[in-house]
Design an enzyme around this catalytic site. Sequence first.
Site, PDB file in Angstrom:
ATOM      1  N   MET A   1       1.076  -1.434  -0.558  1.00 15.61           N
ATOM      2  CA  MET A   1      -0.037  -0.117  -0.377  1.00 15.61           C
ATOM      3  C   MET A   1       0.866   0.819   0.039  1.00 15.61           C
ATOM      4  O   MET A   1       0.804   1.963   0.879  1.00 15.61           O
ATOM      5  CB  MET A   1      -0.898  -0.039   1.698  1.00 15.61           C
ATOM      6  CG  MET A   1      -2.169  -1.265   1.440  1.00 15.61           C
ATOM      7  SD  MET A   1      -3.230  -1.509  -0.390  1.00 15.61           S
ATOM      8  CE  MET A   1      -3.554  -0.108  -0.228  1.00 15.61           C
TER       9      MET A   1
ATOM     10  N   HIS B   1      -3.677  -5.987  -9.532  1.00 14.56           N
ATOM     11  CA  HIS B   1      -4.483  -5.041  -9.450  1.00 14.56           C
ATOM     12  C   HIS B   1      -5.950  -5.322  -9.051  1.00 14.56           C
ATOM     13  O   HIS B   1      -6.854  -6.436 -10.170  1.00 14.56           O
ATOM     14  CB  HIS B   1      -4.820  -3.769 -10.006  1.00 14.56           C
ATOM     15  CG  HIS B   1      -5.398  -2.953  -9.469  1.00 14.56           C
ATOM     16  ND1 HIS B   1      -5.922  -1.727  -8.448  1.00 14.56           N
ATOM     17  CD2 HIS B   1      -6.262  -3.113 -10.307  1.00 14.56           C
ATOM     18  CE1 HIS B   1      -6.597  -1.005  -8.694  1.00 14.56           C
ATOM     19  NE2 HIS B   1      -7.431  -1.581  -9.780  1.00 14.56           N
TER      20      HIS B   1
ATOM     21  N   GLU C   1       5.299   4.805 -14.074  1.00 13.86           N
ATOM     22  CA  GLU C   1       5.125   5.978 -13.292  1.00 13.86           C
ATOM     23  C   GLU C   1       3.827   6.381 -12.761  1.00 13.86           C
ATOM     24  O   GLU C   1       3.957   7.330 -12.054  1.00 13.86           O
ATOM     25  CB  GLU C   1       6.384   7.220 -13.997  1.00 13.86           C
ATOM     26  CG  GLU C   1       7.569   7.122 -14.237  1.00 13.86           C
ATOM     27  CD  GLU C   1       8.036   6.161 -15.024  1.00 13.86           C
ATOM     28  OE1 GLU C   1       7.019   5.878 -16.243  1.00 13.86           O
ATOM     29  OE2 GLU C   1       9.461   6.151 -15.560  1.00 13.86           O
TER      30      GLU C   1
END
Length: 217
Positions: free
Chosen positions: A90, A109, A142
């Site tokens: 996290m 995810h 990124e």
Amino acid sequence: MRLGVLASGSGSNLQAILDACASGRIPASQVALVISNLAGAKALERAHRSGVPALLLPHKEHPSRDAYDAAIVASLEKHGVELVCLAGFMRLIGPVLLGAYRERILNIHPALLPAFPGLHAVKQALAAGARVSGCTVHVVDEGTDTGPIVIQAAVPVLDSDTEETLAARILRQEHRCYPRAIQLFAEQRISIEGRRVRVKSAWPDETKTGASPPIED
Ligand code: GRF
């Protein structure tokens, strides 16, 4: 291949990876290090139980994201880690970690990206009225959950679903997909071309469906 797994929570994906390494489903690979930013993360316990080095690295003890990332990189390199797997970690990954392990960091995810990136993906899918959701293993770049997609699996969203029931259905697919994505890396069958990941040769029995497991449930 030496794997480094970063996890903040229950670590069920870590467990799936540990089990797949132990059973040989991910060939010639081992989890070399587990890192958590949170004391008491069950992931650390799971690592201990499997005899894997487990490191608690609290982010709060570092003055900046770069300093924290540098500490992570130092530990990963010390343990000879070649592929980094984020499994419910996290914390956002910064340029220091990304630069050290470019195209060698995976994330899982709980949605079919590019739909529902970021936090509370399962809740987002329910709120949007999606009829299908699932999970995605992708290469980390990124952005937040924006990197090239390696594997996805879809599950139906049922009228009766709550966040808990849908999350549980998705999690079962996560446990299949993550080891499989790592296997592809271990067998050097992945090439990244722009935003697309190409799988050099699919499994013989899955030539028609590609790398993604079929819809289930
Ligand atoms: C999973 O749903 C994963 O998709 C998300 O965080 C959760 C981690 O679960 N990134 P666990 O700690 O592996 O059980």
